[in-house]
Design a protein around this motif. Structure first.
Motif, PDB file in Angstrom:
ATOM      1  N   LEU A 359       0.776  -1.282  -0.125  1.00 50.51           N
ATOM      2  CA  LEU A 359       0.069   0.033   0.024  1.00 50.51           C
ATOM      3  C   LEU A 359       0.988   1.143   0.118  1.00 50.51           C
ATOM      4  O   LEU A 359       2.107   1.241   0.228  1.00 50.51           O
ATOM      5  CB  LEU A 359      -0.898   0.059   1.177  1.00 50.51           C
ATOM      6  CG  LEU A 359      -2.078  -0.995   1.369  1.00 50.51           C
ATOM      7  CD1 LEU A 359      -2.655  -0.980   2.617  1.00 50.51           C
ATOM      8  CD2 LEU A 359      -2.947  -1.146   0.228  1.00 50.51           C
ATOM      9  N   ASP A 360       0.253   2.306  -0.301  1.00 53.71           N
ATOM     10  CA  ASP A 360       1.041   3.630  -0.256  1.00 53.71           C
ATOM     11  C   ASP A 360       1.020   4.370   1.028  1.00 53.71           C
ATOM     12  O   ASP A 360       0.480   3.682   1.972  1.00 53.71           O
ATOM     13  CB  ASP A 360       0.774   4.837  -1.222  1.00 53.71           C
ATOM     14  CG  ASP A 360      -0.794   5.036  -1.051  1.00 53.71           C
ATOM     15  OD1 ASP A 360      -1.175   5.014  -0.228  1.00 53.71           O
ATOM     16  OD2 ASP A 360      -1.406   5.633  -2.198  1.00 53.71           O
ATOM     17  N   GLU A 361       1.508   5.338   1.268  1.00 50.21           N
ATOM     18  CA  GLU A 361       1.953   5.993   2.531  1.00 50.21           C
ATOM     19  C   GLU A 361       0.655   6.603   3.026  1.00 50.21           C
ATOM     20  O   GLU A 361       0.612   7.002   4.224  1.00 50.21           O
ATOM     21  CB  GLU A 361       2.919   6.980   2.220  1.00 50.21           C
ATOM     22  CG  GLU A 361       2.281   8.440   1.599  1.00 50.21           C
ATOM     23  CD  GLU A 361       2.550   8.291   0.172  1.00 50.21           C
ATOM     24  OE1 GLU A 361       2.551   9.211  -0.692  1.00 50.21           O
ATOM     25  OE2 GLU A 361       2.778   7.104  -0.249  1.00 50.21           O
ATOM     26  N   ARG A 362      -0.384   6.565   2.348  1.00 42.87           N
ATOM     27  CA  ARG A 362      -1.676   6.989   2.796  1.00 42.87           C
ATOM     28  C   ARG A 362      -2.776   5.739   3.065  1.00 42.87           C
ATOM     29  O   ARG A 362      -4.003   5.879   3.018  1.00 42.87           O
ATOM     30  CB  ARG A 362      -2.375   8.148   1.745  1.00 42.87           C
ATOM     31  CG  ARG A 362      -1.468   9.564   1.655  1.00 42.87           C
ATOM     32  CD  ARG A 362      -2.015  10.316   0.638  1.00 42.87           C
ATOM     33  NE  ARG A 362      -2.245   9.490  -0.683  1.00 42.87           N
ATOM     34  CZ  ARG A 362      -1.406   9.745  -1.638  1.00 42.87           C
ATOM     35  NH1 ARG A 362      -0.153  10.261  -1.438  1.00 42.87           N
ATOM     36  NH2 ARG A 362      -1.424   9.279  -2.859  1.00 42.87           N
ATOM     37  N   VAL A 377       4.353  -4.161   2.669  1.00 42.45           N
ATOM     38  CA  VAL A 377       5.358  -3.153   2.387  1.00 42.45           C
ATOM     39  C   VAL A 377       4.588  -1.821   2.231  1.00 42.45           C
ATOM     40  O   VAL A 377       3.519  -1.933   1.569  1.00 42.45           O
ATOM     41  CB  VAL A 377       6.264  -3.328   1.525  1.00 42.45           C
ATOM     42  CG1 VAL A 377       7.530  -4.543   1.731  1.00 42.45           C
ATOM     43  CG2 VAL A 377       5.582  -3.551   0.128  1.00 42.45           C
ATOM     44  N   THR A 378       5.277  -0.831   2.489  1.00 49.68           N
ATOM     45  CA  THR A 378       4.577   0.670   2.066  1.00 49.68           C
ATOM     46  C   THR A 378       5.444   1.199   0.908  1.00 49.68           C
ATOM     47  O   THR A 378       6.679   1.369   1.151  1.00 49.68           O
ATOM     48  CB  THR A 378       4.555   1.760   3.299  1.00 49.68           C
ATOM     49  OG1 THR A 378       3.829   1.029   4.417  1.00 49.68           O
ATOM     50  CG2 THR A 378       4.047   2.824   2.682  1.00 49.68           C
ATOM     51  N   VAL A 386      10.664   1.985  -0.439  1.00 48.67           N
ATOM     52  CA  VAL A 386       9.796   0.965   0.065  1.00 48.67           C
ATOM     53  C   VAL A 386      10.080   0.896   1.685  1.00 48.67           C
ATOM     54  O   VAL A 386      11.500   0.810   2.108  1.00 48.67           O
ATOM     55  CB  VAL A 386      10.214  -0.450  -0.455  1.00 48.67           C
ATOM     56  CG1 VAL A 386       9.798  -1.724   0.136  1.00 48.67           C
ATOM     57  CG2 VAL A 386       9.939  -0.266  -1.932  1.00 48.67           C
ATOM     58  N   THR A 387       8.993   0.958   2.510  1.00 52.48           N
ATOM     59  CA  THR A 387       9.186   0.852   4.155  1.00 52.48           C
ATOM     60  C   THR A 387       8.804  -0.947   4.309  1.00 52.48           C
ATOM     61  O   THR A 387       7.612  -1.132   3.888  1.00 52.48           O
ATOM     62  CB  THR A 387       8.451   1.611   4.839  1.00 52.48           C
ATOM     63  OG1 THR A 387       8.932   3.026   4.263  1.00 52.48           O
ATOM     64  CG2 THR A 387       8.635   1.456   6.189  1.00 52.48           C
ATOM     65  N   ARG A 388       9.742  -1.443   4.658  1.00 50.25           N
ATOM     66  CA  ARG A 388       9.402  -2.803   5.239  1.00 50.25           C
ATOM     67  C   ARG A 388       8.451  -2.915   6.598  1.00 50.25           C
ATOM     68  O   ARG A 388       9.551  -2.311   7.456  1.00 50.25           O
ATOM     69  CB  ARG A 388      10.603  -3.674   5.443  1.00 50.25           C
ATOM     70  CG  ARG A 388      11.003  -3.828   3.706  1.00 50.25           C
ATOM     71  CD  ARG A 388      12.424  -4.216   3.536  1.00 50.25           C
ATOM     72  NE  ARG A 388      12.798  -4.335   2.226  1.00 50.25           N
ATOM     73  CZ  ARG A 388      13.276  -3.101   1.475  1.00 50.25           C
ATOM     74  NH1 ARG A 388      13.072  -2.128   1.980  1.00 50.25           N
ATOM     75  NH2 ARG A 388      13.420  -3.133   0.224  1.00 50.25           N
TER      76      ARG A 388
END
Length: 469
Positions: A359-362, A377-378, A386-388
Motif C-alpha cells: 500500500l502507499d503512505e496514505r 510493505v509501504t 519501500v518501507t518494510r
C-alpha cells in the motif's frame, strides 16, 4: 606395509561422517534493533552440557499438516502500486525480494486475488456489469479486462520468480444484477441466480487460466456474515452456501472439469458453527476441501474445533491485516507471530495469507472500507521508496525458512514465555520458529534427538532456528 597403512588411513577418513553443521538463526526484536538479523552459528553439544535451561524438544516423528505457504494478497491496490508507482528495475527488485528465495528473499508462495472489486480497489466493479443494470443470464458481458490490466501481470511476475506460488481467488460480491438489492453493496444472492453464479465461477477460473493465472483455491464469498456499508459485500448464510455447493457449483465443476479446491467460510474465528453447518450437508462436504479463516474476531483455537470434527479438511488463514489501530511495533509484531505464524499453523493451517502486499503512505488506494490498513510493505508514491513493515518481518520468519511441502512436526506449544512451532522441510532440514512474548530475555535449549543447541531470545523477539539432523 607403509602404503597399506596410508591406504587404510585414507579409507577411514573418507568413510568418517562429516561434522554436523551448526544451527543458524535469525532474530527480529520488538525494539527494532534486530530485523531478521542472522546470528552467530551455534554448535551442537551433548545433552549433559546445556545446564539447567528450559528444553524445547523437537520431535520429527510427530507429523501434522503439509505446508502450502505464506504470503499476502495481490489486491487491485497492491497491483496498481507495483505497476504504476515503481519503475521496472525497482518493481523487479521488490518482487524478487518478496517472492524469491535467493539472498534475503522472503519466498512468498501463497497469494490471494479478488474476483471483482474489494475495498482495496480504485472503484467498484464486478466482472459482469451489464449495461443499465440489466440481467445477463448468458454472461454475455462477462469480462476479465480489469484484473488482466494490473493484477494478472503482477501474479504472473510472482509465478515467474516462484513456481511454487499458489493462488486463492475470492469475490466480495456477486454482480449487482444477481442480488436482491441490485447493488454491489450489501444484499444477498437471489435464488434464481444460483445456477448462473456457478457458471460465473467456472468462467472466471478458465479465463484467469487463459491469462496464466491459476485458481488453486476458491472461496465463493469473502466474509459472508458481513455487509459493509461503503464497499462491495454480500451476506450468505451457511445453509444456503451448502445448497449452492451441493446443487450448483459441484455439478458445474464436474461438467467443466474444474479441479480448483473450494474453501468455505472465509471469515472470522468467532463462528466455527458456520463451516460446521456447511459440512453437515454431505454433498457440500464432498466438494468443499477445507475452511478459510480471518483473524478479526474470535480466537485462533477455533480452527481446531472444525479440524477435530473433520480432520480430512484443509485449514487456511486467508486474511488478516495490520493497521494504525495497532501502531506499536512491538505489540503488533508479537501478536502476529503468536497468532498468525505460530498459533494458526499449530491449529492446522496449511497456509497463512496477510491482506495487502503493498500500500502507499496514505494506506491506499482504496474505495471505501479500511483507511488505516498497512501492507506488508509501504511504497511511497512520489519516490518509490519501500518501507518494510512489521508484517514483512513476521511473515519472513516463516516464508524464508519453511518451504512449500514442509511438514509441521512436534514441539511444545509454550515453554515459559516462549511459544514455538516446528517444521521439517523436504530436504530434511528442520526449522523452529519461537517467540519470546515475555518482558525479559529467554535462554533455552533446542533438543533434537541426542543433540542440543543453546540459544537465546531478547524480550518481545522472534527467532527462526534452522539446522540439519
Amino acid at each position: 606395509m607403509r602404503r597399506l597403512l596410508c591406504t587404510l588411513l585414507l579409507s577411514t577418513l573418507l568413510a568418517a561422517p562429516a561434522a554436523a553443521e551448526p544451527l543458524r538463526s535469525w532474530i527480529t526484536s520488538g525494539d527494532r534493533k534486530l530485523s531478521l538479523s542472522e546470528q552467530k552459528p551455534v554448535e551442537a553439544v551433548a545433552p549433559d552440557a546445556v545446564g539447567k535451561v528450559p528444553l524445547v524438544t523437537v520431535d520429527a516423528k510427530e507429523r501434522h499438516q503439509t505446508i502450502v505457504g505464506f504470503g499476502a494478497a495481490i489486491t487491485d491496490a497492491s497491483a496498481h502500486i507495483l505497476q504504476k508507482r515503481l519503475d521496472e528495475p525497482k518493481r523487479t527488485a521488490l518482487m524478487q525480494e518478496l517472492f524469491g528465495h535467493e539472498g534475503n528473499g522472503l519466498g512468498f508462495s501463497l497469494t490471494r486475488v479478488t474476483i471483482g472489486a474489494s475495498d482495496f480497489s480504485l472503484d467498484h466493479y464486478s466482472l459482469d456489469d451489464a449495461p443499465g443494470g440489466a440481467t445477463d443470464p448468458d454472461l454475455a458481458h462477462f469480462s476479465i479486462d480489469r484484473p488482466a490490466a494490473e493484477v494478472f501481470p503482477a501474479v504472473r511476475a510472482a509465478l515467474s520468480i516462484n513456481r511454487d506460488l499458489r493462488v486463492i481467488a475470492s469475490p466480495w460480491s456477486a454482480p449487482a444484477w444477481m442480488k436482491t438489492n441490485g447493488s454491489l453493496i450489501k444484499g444477498q444472492l437471489r435464488d434464481d441466480a444460483y445456477p448462473v453464479y456457478a457458471r460465473f465461477f467456472a468462467r472466471y477460473i478458465k479465463a484467469a487460466a487463459g491469462h496464466g493465472v491459476p485458481t488453486d483455491y476458491l472461496t465463493i464469498q469473502n466474509e459472508p456474515d458481513f455487509e459493509p456499508k461503503d464497499y462491495p459485500g454480500m451476506r450468505w448464510n451457511a445453509v444456503d452456501r451448502a445448497r449452492f455447493y451441493a446443487d450448483h457449483l459441484a455439478p458445474v465443476f464436474k461438467a467443466e472439469g474444474i479441479r480448483s479446491h473450494v474453501l468455505d467460510w472465509d471469515h472470522n474465528w468467532d463462528q466455527p458453527e458456520q463451516p460446521l453447518t456447511v459440512f453437515a450437508n454431505e454433498k457440500a462436504r464432498d466438494l468443499v476441501s477445507g475452511v478459510a479463516w480471518h483473524c478479526y474476531n474470535g480466537q485462533v483455537r477455533a480452527q481446531e474445533l472444525v479440524r477435530a470434527a473433520y480432520p480430512d479438511k484443509e485449514v487456511f488463514l486467508t486474511e488478516c491485516s495490520g493497521g494504525e489501530w495497532a501502531p506499536d511495533y512491538s505489540a503488533s509484531f508479537t501478536w502476529m507471530m503468536r497468532n498468525l505464524i505460530i498459533g494458526s499453523t499449530r491449529h492446522g493451517s496449511r497456509g497463512v495469507v496477510m491482506w495487502n502486499l503493498a500500500l502507499d503512505e496514505r494506506h491506499g488506494p482504496h474505495a471505501g472500507g479500511c483507511d488505516t490498513c498497512r501492507g506488508i510493505v509501504t511504497v511511497h508514491s512520489k519516490t518509490g521508496a519501500v518501507t518494510r513493515n512489521q508484517e514483512y518481518y513476521a511473515f519472513g520468519h516463516a516464508s524464508r525458512f519453511v518451504k512449500p511441502g514442509a511438514v509441521r512436526i512436534g514441539s511444545p506449544a509454550e515453554v515459559g514465555t516462549v511459544d514455538t512451532v516446528a517444521f521439517e522441510n523436504k530436504d530434511g532440514s528442520r526449522v523452529l520458529i519461537a517467540l519470546n512474548h515475555g518482558g525479559k530475555p529467554a535462554r533455552f535449549a533446542i533438543a533434537d534427538g541426542a543433540r542440543r543447541f543453546t540459544v537465546a531470545l531478547p524480550a518481545k523477539a522472534a527467532g527462526s532456528f534452522v539446522w540439519s539432523p
